[in-house]
Design a protein around this motif. Structure first.
Motif, PDB file in Angstrom:
ATOM      1  N   ASP A 371       0.834  -1.193   0.000  1.00  0.00           N
ATOM      2  CA  ASP A 371       0.000   0.000   0.000  1.00  0.00           C
ATOM      3  C   ASP A 371       0.872   1.248   0.000  1.00  0.00           C
ATOM      4  O   ASP A 371       2.082   1.194   0.274  1.00  0.00           O
ATOM      5  N   LYS A 372       0.280   2.403  -0.268  1.00  0.00           N
ATOM      6  CA  LYS A 372       1.017   3.640  -0.502  1.00  0.00           C
ATOM      7  C   LYS A 372       1.872   4.076   0.689  1.00  0.00           C
ATOM      8  O   LYS A 372       2.942   4.652   0.503  1.00  0.00           O
ATOM      9  N   ASP A 373       1.436   3.821   1.909  1.00  0.00           N
ATOM     10  CA  ASP A 373       2.169   4.271   3.092  1.00  0.00           C
ATOM     11  C   ASP A 373       3.010   3.169   3.722  1.00  0.00           C
ATOM     12  O   ASP A 373       3.635   3.385   4.771  1.00  0.00           O
ATOM     13  N   CYS A 374       3.030   1.989   3.113  1.00  0.00           N
ATOM     14  CA  CYS A 374       3.776   0.871   3.694  1.00  0.00           C
ATOM     15  C   CYS A 374       5.267   1.039   3.429  1.00  0.00           C
ATOM     16  O   CYS A 374       5.679   1.485   2.346  1.00  0.00           O
ATOM     17  N   LEU A 375       6.083   0.657   4.396  1.00  0.00           N
ATOM     18  CA  LEU A 375       7.533   0.764   4.251  1.00  0.00           C
ATOM     19  C   LEU A 375       8.132  -0.368   3.432  1.00  0.00           C
ATOM     20  O   LEU A 375       9.317  -0.365   3.127  1.00  0.00           O
ATOM     21  N   MET A 445      -0.876 -13.018   2.528  1.00  0.00           N
ATOM     22  CA  MET A 445      -1.221 -11.709   1.974  1.00  0.00           C
ATOM     23  C   MET A 445      -0.563 -10.618   2.804  1.00  0.00           C
ATOM     24  O   MET A 445      -0.541 -10.685   4.038  1.00  0.00           O
ATOM     25  N   ASN A 446      -0.010  -9.616   2.139  1.00  0.00           N
ATOM     26  CA  ASN A 446       0.631  -8.522   2.859  1.00  0.00           C
ATOM     27  C   ASN A 446      -0.358  -7.839   3.799  1.00  0.00           C
ATOM     28  O   ASN A 446      -1.491  -7.551   3.417  1.00  0.00           O
ATOM     29  N   GLN A 447       0.122  -7.579   4.986  1.00  0.00           N
ATOM     30  CA  GLN A 447      -0.745  -6.970   6.000  1.00  0.00           C
ATOM     31  C   GLN A 447      -1.261  -5.604   5.556  1.00  0.00           C
ATOM     32  O   GLN A 447      -2.412  -5.244   5.814  1.00  0.00           O
ATOM     33  N   CYS A 448      -0.424  -4.855   4.842  1.00  0.00           N
ATOM     34  CA  CYS A 448      -0.851  -3.516   4.406  1.00  0.00           C
ATOM     35  C   CYS A 448      -1.986  -3.602   3.388  1.00  0.00           C
ATOM     36  O   CYS A 448      -2.861  -2.724   3.360  1.00  0.00           O
ATOM     37  N   LEU A 449      -1.986  -4.647   2.540  1.00  0.00           N
ATOM     38  CA  LEU A 449      -3.064  -4.810   1.574  1.00  0.00           C
ATOM     39  C   LEU A 449      -4.365  -5.202   2.268  1.00  0.00           C
ATOM     40  O   LEU A 449      -5.445  -4.726   1.913  1.00  0.00           O
ATOM     41  N   ARG A 451      -5.124  -4.353   5.256  1.00  0.00           N
ATOM     42  CA  ARG A 451      -5.587  -3.140   5.928  1.00  0.00           C
ATOM     43  C   ARG A 451      -6.272  -2.189   4.933  1.00  0.00           C
ATOM     44  O   ARG A 451      -7.290  -1.568   5.246  1.00  0.00           O
ATOM     45  N   ARG A 452      -5.690  -2.073   3.734  1.00  0.00           N
ATOM     46  CA  ARG A 452      -6.294  -1.199   2.704  1.00  0.00           C
ATOM     47  C   ARG A 452      -7.727  -1.629   2.401  1.00  0.00           C
ATOM     48  O   ARG A 452      -8.657  -0.801   2.428  1.00  0.00           O
ATOM     49  N   TYR A 453      -7.922  -2.906   2.126  1.00  0.00           N
ATOM     50  CA  TYR A 453      -9.240  -3.367   1.716  1.00  0.00           C
ATOM     51  C   TYR A 453     -10.220  -3.432   2.884  1.00  0.00           C
ATOM     52  O   TYR A 453     -11.422  -3.230   2.695  1.00  0.00           O
ATOM     53  N   SER A 454      -9.710  -3.642   4.068  1.00  0.00           N
ATOM     54  CA  SER A 454     -10.580  -3.588   5.247  1.00  0.00           C
ATOM     55  C   SER A 454     -11.098  -2.174   5.467  1.00  0.00           C
ATOM     56  O   SER A 454     -12.286  -1.957   5.765  1.00  0.00           O
ATOM     57  N   ASP A 455     -10.203  -1.181   5.311  1.00  0.00           N
ATOM     58  CA  ASP A 455     -10.614   0.220   5.494  1.00  0.00           C
ATOM     59  C   ASP A 455     -11.644   0.638   4.446  1.00  0.00           C
ATOM     60  O   ASP A 455     -12.623   1.322   4.760  1.00  0.00           O
ATOM     61  N   ILE A 456     -11.425   0.238   3.186  1.00  0.00           N
ATOM     62  CA  ILE A 456     -12.377   0.583   2.126  1.00  0.00           C
ATOM     63  C   ILE A 456     -13.721  -0.092   2.395  1.00  0.00           C
ATOM     64  O   ILE A 456     -14.786   0.522   2.241  1.00  0.00           O
ATOM     65  N   ALA A 457     -13.667  -1.365   2.805  1.00  0.00           N
ATOM     66  CA  ALA A 457     -14.901  -2.100   3.086  1.00  0.00           C
ATOM     67  C   ALA A 457     -15.695  -1.428   4.204  1.00  0.00           C
ATOM     68  O   ALA A 457     -16.923  -1.242   4.097  1.00  0.00           O
ATOM     69  N   ASP A 566      -4.320   7.549  -3.832  1.00  0.00           N
ATOM     70  CA  ASP A 566      -4.611   7.785  -2.408  1.00  0.00           C
ATOM     71  C   ASP A 566      -5.766   6.927  -1.907  1.00  0.00           C
ATOM     72  O   ASP A 566      -6.480   7.311  -0.968  1.00  0.00           O
ATOM     73  N   ASN A 567      -5.966   5.761  -2.540  1.00  0.00           N
ATOM     74  CA  ASN A 567      -7.014   4.811  -2.143  1.00  0.00           C
ATOM     75  C   ASN A 567      -8.416   5.391  -2.216  1.00  0.00           C
ATOM     76  O   ASN A 567      -9.334   4.927  -1.532  1.00  0.00           O
ATOM     77  N   LYS A 568      -8.612   6.392  -3.058  1.00  0.00           N
ATOM     78  CA  LYS A 568      -9.946   6.926  -3.290  1.00  0.00           C
ATOM     79  C   LYS A 568     -10.642   6.057  -4.338  1.00  0.00           C
ATOM     80  O   LYS A 568     -10.013   5.567  -5.268  1.00  0.00           O
ATOM     81  N   ILE A 569     -11.944   5.874  -4.175  1.00  0.00           N
ATOM     82  CA  ILE A 569     -12.690   5.049  -5.120  1.00  0.00           C
ATOM     83  C   ILE A 569     -13.819   5.873  -5.736  1.00  0.00           C
ATOM     84  O   ILE A 569     -14.306   6.835  -5.132  1.00  0.00           O
ATOM     85  N   VAL A 570     -14.203   5.484  -6.958  1.00  0.00           N
ATOM     86  CA  VAL A 570     -15.259   6.191  -7.667  1.00  0.00           C
ATOM     87  C   VAL A 570     -16.051   5.194  -8.489  1.00  0.00           C
ATOM     88  O   VAL A 570     -15.510   4.204  -8.995  1.00  0.00           O
ATOM     89  N   SER A 571     -17.335   5.445  -8.622  1.00  0.00           N
ATOM     90  CA  SER A 571     -18.212   4.594  -9.418  1.00  0.00           C
ATOM     91  C   SER A 571     -17.923   4.794 -10.907  1.00  0.00           C
ATOM     92  O   SER A 571     -17.909   5.926 -11.400  1.00  0.00           O
ATOM     93  N   LEU A 572     -17.684   3.703 -11.622  1.00  0.00           N
ATOM     94  CA  LEU A 572     -17.460   3.788 -13.067  1.00  0.00           C
ATOM     95  C   LEU A 572     -18.690   4.364 -13.759  1.00  0.00           C
ATOM     96  O   LEU A 572     -18.577   5.168 -14.693  1.00  0.00           O
ATOM     97  N   LYS A 573     -19.871   3.967 -13.343  1.00  0.00           N
ATOM     98  CA  LYS A 573     -21.099   4.481 -13.945  1.00  0.00           C
ATOM     99  C   LYS A 573     -21.178   6.004 -13.808  1.00  0.00           C
ATOM    100  O   LYS A 573     -21.581   6.708 -14.746  1.00  0.00           O
TER     101      LYS A 573
END
Length: 827
Positions: A371-375, A445-449, A451-457, A566-573
């Motif tokens: 993820d973007k902030d992972c070391l 699975m990488n912990q940062c990934l 965390r990314r998908y958990s936060d989005i969910a 920046d992990n922002k999401i948008v609807s394709l429609k």
């Protein structure tokens, strides 16, 4: 206004509010005159009568010549009109306008010309490319030489501020031609038709007739010019071609835009694909849209863009009619500083996925992405599955974000509160949930990934996420069980999140702001450009050219979202709506070829096979067409994906797929679908015709021989064939010949030597379709080919059945033999 005025010319053909009002009022009648008791609001281009639809009063190729003008006399009139340099556009436009009887029926609530209508039509026309793509003539004719030979009156005059204050500066180039600069009256009529009532959809079948007739006229003009010797008349013929080509391209774009708008509002219905199969440009013309973009002067494909991926885009339905100039410009504005990536830092040649390491040959380490902030690797732990938790869930498993801690992944049953993630393994997020895998590979699975998908969910109200990496184990039994649940996961998840490395560099802040305020103000120019860049990147990115991600997109198409910077999401429609109504028309209409990215039509209103559509499935032909140029990394996966697209049951072999009793195609397979380079089943009686896989890949020796890969199409407008254990039964147009009697040099001799060794009889086959009068005629298949495609079949002496041998591209420099209609049995 969108064109430069001719200071001394006639202004009647500029796109101004005055011209729009003039065209409207010239064809306006009060609705109450015809319909005193009706609340009917007309759609614009109409038939002179009750039907109220586009009607070609002089379609020169379909009706009796004594009743309607003939194409030759009509084109002779146009060539004569084009011979008048000063008034050529006015005269050509008057002749072209005669192809349409047009009546606008005014609403009772509107007196005079509606300024809102003018504004809508004006903005729609302004979103077309300002000039059409330059056409090319025969290979031995230079367009620049023709342009240099023309009178200055064929070109727009540019105003140059010098001393004295105004001088005439004329540049003899394509973009300065009057016929490419101005919009014909028929194009303006089409814009008014579409704009008159944005809540209603004009008939696409009727609207496309003018575009098809224009294409036919263009083809006739090309053929006629080859017979013209006189230099002046050849110049006039070129002007006619440029006029028709410009009008055709603009009209086609308006037609496709209307189709896209309709499908975005009502939902995509794959059974309507043939409605948007507008007649293409003449195949006798070598133009940018049908071949490599590199043939356009001063233009090239961006080096970061994979040429195979771009070729796939151009091979989609109706894509030969599209203009890719702004498409490449938007892509280049984001990725111009990146080098090619297909074979090291070099581009591929675009001939097949085997020649591109983005598909074949490259090795990417599992979980190399962070993820973007992972070391990175040293600071990021791997999370593996809790096997007991996984096995304890009945049904399709998803990662439970509420019970999962920092060490192992916990599972729950996937539901409508699950975030479904679709990604490309080659971008470093692949893997399996077990801690150790075959060949000594590390799992997890990488912990940062996580965390990314958990936060989005959590942010969208989900309690779990599904991704193949943590949810499809390496164990074959569990893997098969998980794959059977893919349809359910993506069909019922809250959203489908698309993850691709190219999308994740795009800033969507302005897009999100525009979507949030869409009812209050028009989006900013920055939001429109950002949306266009996003749409362009999606269709050409790695995610969109893979087989598994196609399946995931098809099942989750109603709720596709994109993971961006920046992990922002948008609807394709939402992005599609924004560009469709505010952005470049030529970019928006690319999505007509991307049915897996358009929301589906609600099942109760769906046409075609309602049972399939209600189950979220498509036909076997449509599924194969979509997969024919998409890559699956594991052998036999494409057959598995193919079956999941048209059936809930998984077929592991093509033989099972074709001979299953409970599949619709057993009792009606579109014959035109078989005209492709798909490999066929070998060694099984009755299945020589049957594709063994949907993906089409030429062998090295076939490429060396110069053969092209001819992709499959669903071909709904061709005759049906029945499938039995004995073979394929159906009607075809056939040319039959005795192999031993073919001795004269030519293509039949080439076919005999290449395909029919050991056969007594040979045959060329082409499917049956219906013309506009409902009469059976041979269907024409070309695809990327320059000539018509035919199936080749052979058989022994006597009453033996035919055997499928391949597909052949006929060189039209040699006349075709005669064909007749016959019922055939192909074993």
């Amino acid at each position: 206004m969108f064109v430069v005025r001719h200071p001394e010319g006639n202004h009647d053909h500029e796109v101004t509010p005055e011209r729009l009002a003039s065209i409207w009022n010239a064809h306006r009648i009060d609705r109450s005159t015809l319909y005193p008791r009706s609340s009917y609001h007309c759609e614009g281009l109409v038939q002179t009568g009750i039907e109220k639809r586009l009607y070609l009063s002089r379609p020169p190729f379909e009706f009796e010549p004594d009743e309607f003008i003939t194409p030759i006399s009509y084109l002779e009139d146009m060539i004569s009109a084009a011979g008048d340099p000063y008034r050529h556009f006015c005269r050509l436009d008057d002749l072209y306008s005669q192809l349409v009887d047009c009546i606008f029926v005014a609403d009772d609530s509107v007196s005079g010309f509606d300024e809102n209508l003018a504004d809508y039509a004006t903005r729609l026309l302004s979103r077309l490319p300002c000039r059409p793509v330059e056409l090319a003539l025969d290979p031995d004719v230079s367009v620049s030489q023709v342009l240099d030979s023309l009178s200055p009156d064929y070109f727009e005059i540019e105003a140059v501020h010098t001393s004295p204050p105004l001088q005439r500066n004329i540049t003899n180039c394509w973009d300065n031609l009057v016929v490419t600069s101005k919009f014909s009256a028929n194009v303006v009529r089409a814009a008014l038709t579409i704009s008159q009532d944005t809540k209603k959809t004009p008939s696409l079948r009727n609207l496309r007739r003018l575009a098809d007739t224009t294409a036919e006229l263009l083809e006739e003009t090309v053929q006629l010019q080859r017979l013209i010797v006189d230099t002046k008349r050849r110049q006039s013929s070129f002007i006619v071609q440029a006029f028709l080509w410009s009008s055709w391209q603009r009209f086609a774009m308006l037609f496709f835009w209307q189709a896209l708008r309709s499908q975005l509002e009502s939902g995509y219905d794959y059974s309507a694909n043939e409605v948007v199969a507008i007649q293409g440009i003449p195949f006798s013309m070598t133009v940018y849209t049908t071949h490599s973009a590199k043939q356009t002067p001063g233009f090239s494909i961006p080096q970061y863009m994979c040429e195979w991926a771009f070729r796939l885009l151009r091979s989609e339905r109706s894509s030969a009619t599209f203009d890719y100039r702004q498409f490449h410009s938007r892509f280049n504005s984001v990725f111009s500083d990146r080098s090619a990536r297909c074979i090291g830092d070099q581009p591929c040649n675009g001939t097949s996925p085997e020649n591109c390491e983005r598909f074949v040959g490259s090795r990417v380490e599992d979980q190399s992405a962070h993820d973007k902030d992972c070391l990175g690797l040293d600071a990021c732990q791997r999370m593996c599955w809790d096997e007991k938790s996984y096995r304890g869930v009945q049904g399709t498993r998803a990662v439970c974000i509420t019970s999962t801690g920092c060490e192992s992944l916990e599972y729950c049953k996937a539901s409508d509160k699950t975030l479904a993630i679709s990604h490309v393994w080659a971008h470093g997020q692949g893997g399996r949930p077990e801690s150790s895998l075959q060949q000594g590979r590390r799992g997890g699975m990488n912990q940062c990934l996580h965390r990314r998908y958990s936060d989005i969910a959590k942010a969208i109200g989900c309690d779990s996420y599904w991704m193949d990496t943590p949810c499809i184990p390496e164990d074959e039994v569990l893997r098969s069980e998980a794959i059977r649940g893919i349809n359910e996961v993506f069909s019922h998840s809250k959203i489908t999140l698309v993850c691709d490395a190219d999308l994740m560099v795009l800033d969507i802040s302005s897009i999100l702001e525009a979507i949030q305020t869409e009812n209050d103000t028009r989006p900013s120019r920055n939001a429109i450009l950002s949306s266009e860049r996003l749409l362009v990147t999606i269709v050409i990115c790695d995610w969109n050219v893979r087989a598994w991600t196609l399946l995931e997109a098809m099942k989750g198409r109603d709720r596709i979202h994109l993971l961006c910077k920046d992990n922002k999401i948008v609807s394709l429609k939402s992005v599609l709506d924004l560009v469709c109504h505010n952005g470049a028309v030529d970019i928006a209409i690319q999505y007509l070829t991307m049915q897996h990215l358009l929301p589906s039509k609600p099942p109760p209103d769906a046409a075609g096979d309602r049972n399939l559509l209600k189950r979220g499935l498509i036909s076997v032909e449509e599924a194969a067409s979509l997969l024919s140029h998409r890559h699956a990394s594991r052998d036999n996966d494409d057959v598995l994906i193919w079956s999941l697209l048209f059936n809930e049951k998984i077929f592991k072999t093509a033989q099972e797929l074709w001979l299953a009793d409970d599949v619709p195609h057993r009792y009606g397979l579109n014959s035109g679908f078989l005209i492709s380079s798909a490999p066929r089943i070998k060694g099984i009686q009755g299945l020589s015709w049957a594709p063994s896989r949907p993906a089409i890949r030429l062998a090295a020796e076939e490429e060396a021989q110069g053969q092209r890969a001819h992709l499959a199409t669903a071909s709904y407008n061709t005759s049906l064939c029945d499938i039995t254990t004995e073979g394929l039964h159906g009607g075809w147009f056939i040319h039959e010949f005795i192999c031993s009697e073919v001795v004269a040099p030519g293509q039949l001799l080439q076919i005999t030597h290449t395909y029919l060794r050991g056969c007594h009889l040979g045959a060329l086959l082409t499917p049956i379709t219906l013309n506009v009068q409902g009469q059976p005629v041979p269907a024409s298949f070309r695809g990327d080919a320059m000539g018509p495609l035919f199936a080749i079949c052979g058989r022994g002496d006597g009453y033996l059945p035919w055997v499928w041998k391949g597909v052949f591209e006929w060189d039209e420099s040699e006349s075709l033999p005669e064909f007749h209609r016959e019922m055939l049995h192909i074993a």
